[in-house]
Every structure is written in C-alpha cells, then in structure tokens.
Design a protein around this motif. Sequence first.
Motif, short mmCIF file in Angstrom:
data_model
loop_
_atom_site.label_atom_id
_atom_site.label_comp_id
_atom_site.label_asym_id
_atom_site.label_seq_id
_atom_site.Cartn_x
_atom_site.Cartn_y
_atom_site.Cartn_z
N UNK A 102 0.84 -1.19 0.00
CA UNK A 102 0.00 0.00 0.00
C UNK A 102 0.87 1.25 0.00
N UNK A 103 0.47 2.24 -0.78
CA UNK A 103 1.15 3.55 -0.79
C UNK A 103 0.07 4.62 -0.76
N UNK A 104 0.22 5.58 0.13
CA UNK A 104 -0.76 6.66 0.28
C UNK A 104 -2.17 6.09 0.45
N UNK A 105 -2.28 4.96 1.16
CA UNK A 105 -3.58 4.36 1.44
C UNK A 105 -4.18 3.58 0.28
N UNK A 106 -3.44 3.41 -0.81
CA UNK A 106 -3.92 2.71 -1.99
C UNK A 106 -3.14 1.41 -2.18
N UNK A 107 -3.83 0.33 -2.52
CA UNK A 107 -3.15 -0.92 -2.85
C UNK A 107 -2.55 -0.76 -4.24
N UNK A 108 -1.23 -0.82 -4.33
CA UNK A 108 -0.57 -0.65 -5.63
C UNK A 108 0.00 -1.96 -6.17
N UNK A 109 0.03 -3.00 -5.35
CA UNK A 109 0.49 -4.32 -5.81
C UNK A 109 -0.06 -5.37 -4.87
N UNK A 110 -0.53 -6.48 -5.42
CA UNK A 110 -1.03 -7.58 -4.60
C UNK A 110 -0.99 -8.86 -5.42
N UNK A 111 -0.69 -9.95 -4.74
CA UNK A 111 -0.66 -11.24 -5.42
C UNK A 111 -0.57 -12.38 -4.43
#
Length: 462
Positions: free
Chosen positions: A40-49
């Motif tokens: 998470x960056x700045x409250x946003x999920x930017x990568x997941x797997x």
Amino acid sequence: MAPLPRSAPSAQATDARGVIAFLDAIEGVPGIEPHGVMLLRHGQVIAEGWWAPYTPDELHHLYSLSKLFTSTAAGFAWAEGLLDLDAPVISYFPELDAEVTDPASRSILVRHVASMSAGHSTEQWDRALTADPDEPVRGFLLEPPDGTPGVTFAYSQSSTFALGAIIQRVAGQSLVEYLRPRLFEPLGIGEVFWLRHPAGRDLGFAGLHATTEAVARLGQLYLQGGSWDGQQLLAPEWVAEATRAHVDNSGGGDSESDWAKGYGFQFWMCRHGYRGDGAYGQYCVILPEQDAVLAMTSETHDMQAVLDAVWTHLLPAFDREGPAASDAELSRRLTGLHLPFPDGEEIPDSEFTAARSDLRFLQRVTLGPRTLTLHEEDGTTTTLPLATGTWPIAGHIAARAAKTDADTVTVHLQFTLTPHKLRIICDLRSGTFEAAWRTVPLMDPSKVTLSAVADPAHRLGL
C-alpha cells in the motif's frame, strides 16, 4: 467488507520496476517461498498477489505477527481505563499474591511485559508452561527475573501471554471478542480465529489466523495514527508509544540486523520504520516516511533476507518516476502466480511404507495418477486429489506429486492455513518413503497430525 482502494503504482509516485525487482528477489532466493503480498502507498493498494494454492480469502497462521493484534487490544484497554501500564502484573492476579513473593517478580509492570523487558534474559515460555500448564502466568511470575525489569530484553512468549491474559481478564472476553467491535468490524476484517491456551483464553503471542489483507489493514491503521475512515479508533498516543523503542535489544550483535534496532509495545523497530513479524516469514512492515505498508505471508527461515529485499528494491522505488508500461508489466507479473513444483512423468499406482519420517504417525502412502492417500497410525486415512499443473485443495491441504526420476516420486503437501509444507520422497525400488517438514510446525510434537496442522480451528472446536 469495503474494499481497499486500488491504484497503479505510478499514480502513487512509485516505480513499478522496483516492485518487480522485489518480487524477483524474494522468488529468486533459495529458501524463500512467498505466499501472499500486498503493498500500500498513500492508502492505496498498488500491488497484490497470491501464489497458488494460497488465495486472498483464506486465513493464514500469523505466528508472532499475532502480537500486533494483542498490542492493539492493549491500546484499546488502556484508553478505556481497563489497563494501567505502570501497575504490577501481579496486581491483576490477586490469587497469586501470597505465592509470588520475590521482589523482582513483583516489580514487573504491565509496560515491561508489553515491551519484552520483564527482566528474564532468555525465552521463558517452556519453563512457565512446565511450572503450571493450566496457568502459565503463575509459572512466569514464580521464576524471578535474572536481569532488571524494564532494562533486560528477552523475546519471550511469556511476556505477551501475560499481557493478553490481563486484557482478557479485565475485559471479561477473549481477545477476538474484545477486538471484534473495536477493530475487526470498523476495519472491515471478517473471519479470524485465535488458538487458545488454556480453553477460553486466546494465546496472544501466536495462533491468530487472518488474511493477508487483515494484516495490511492493521498496518494502515497504525500508519494513519489510529484513524480509519475519519474515525479515531485507536488513541494516537498509544500508536506513538507502541511504535517507539522502549528497550535496547542490540545485545552487542550485528548492527545491521533488523532485530537489533529496539523494541516497542510488541513492535520491532527497523532500519526504516517499524514492523511486526511472525515465524517463517509473516510480515507487517510500516514505513511512515514513505507512507507505505507491506503485508506479506510466506515460508522462510531467512527473514532478514526478505527485509533486505525491501530496503534494496522497494525503498528506492518510492518517489521515483517510472514508465507507465511498468505498471502493466507488474500487473501481468502478479497474475497467475503459483508455487513451483517439478514436472515429471505420470505416477504409477503404488504404495509405500515409512522408512524415515519426521511424522511418526504417518505409516503408509498410497499413490495413483489422480489421488494420494495418507494412512496414519491411528487408522485415519486422508485422500487428496492430484492434478497435473495445478494445486487442488481438499480440507486446507493442497497436494502435488510427480515421478521426478526413474525411481523416485516426489510429493509436496501444502497446508494452506499455515506456511508449512511436508515433503514426501517415495522410492519405487524399495517401496518406502521418507517425509520431512520444510519448516516444522511450532506446536506440541505429540499433537502433530495431518488434521491438527491442516485445520486447527476445527480441532479446537472454534
């Protein structure tokens, strides 16, 4: 559960090439097996797997990462006036007052057990449990510390157990029950379960089973100073106290070790930010300067190597411009992940008996092209499906098998509620097998069975 917001890395000032390099690093080091990751960056999920057979929705044993949830419960209890950090631990157990007479034991404060500085210089759990298996707090307090409470650091499960026991006593509820309306529901965390000892008391120092996303949400709560969706859930004063060093844990060791940067209230300080972690590679890394959270479940003995990969690859990627095409490349990289397994010929119908096994109860293995049956000493049989190229799951166990050379069948059993894998090597010539854990489940060896490892909640009636 309201979904966390999603975003492309570049929209959050993150170079996706650094995230790809991090994935290369953790997949490329022998002995590191990632199971799930969320960044998470700045409250946003930017990568997941998630690496099949692991999935986003399945619970995972967090081992000592459970301690962050116990610390959070302590924060709520402190804010509600139920917990006094400067009260002696013995004051919460008046029935032990006449027995616990040593001044050093009586001087152990709640803040000391919260910060692993109760004064014992070594892990004390086994001794506490031996002294009183029904009430380990009694065993803990009856052994006078050999160091100075508040100064001597020892990573000891007894300390967290005592903290969790106090919370459950003053709250009149288990940790899960206490946290449900205060943490789990507001954060949108669904099903969890916590192993217990004794019956009715959540373990506190380990045993919590939750999703990777639950870990990410907890990390984000701390990053936001205890605030969630505009509501102050956890006192900011607690967040500040829990996540600063209260005790020196360097011990004259490796200055670059992320286990020697100080210890807070169940949080480790890091070279960058702070974290919780659990045995065999469970992480919640919180990076206030970068406004980022990394949640990861995995299987490894080399936990420092994962953190080194974070510092080497992820940190430089923040606030670094990257090409938009790298966002798409990262998305593709995180699609269709699966744990590797050697290819081989179809398995002939065969049966094997134990030649050497870490699991004394596993007596026979019966194999066919599409099924695997495990025969235990007590007569229990477990039949699992096999399929080429996939990890079919049955009862929280996923099995793969292949004929890996002319005389050998290799079997992997992945226990998907845990980090653990059981490897079974079958010899077609002798009709025998050898079995060994890649990482040994941390539980009473006399109670290790396939069902106990695969589904501890069912075993405990939770």
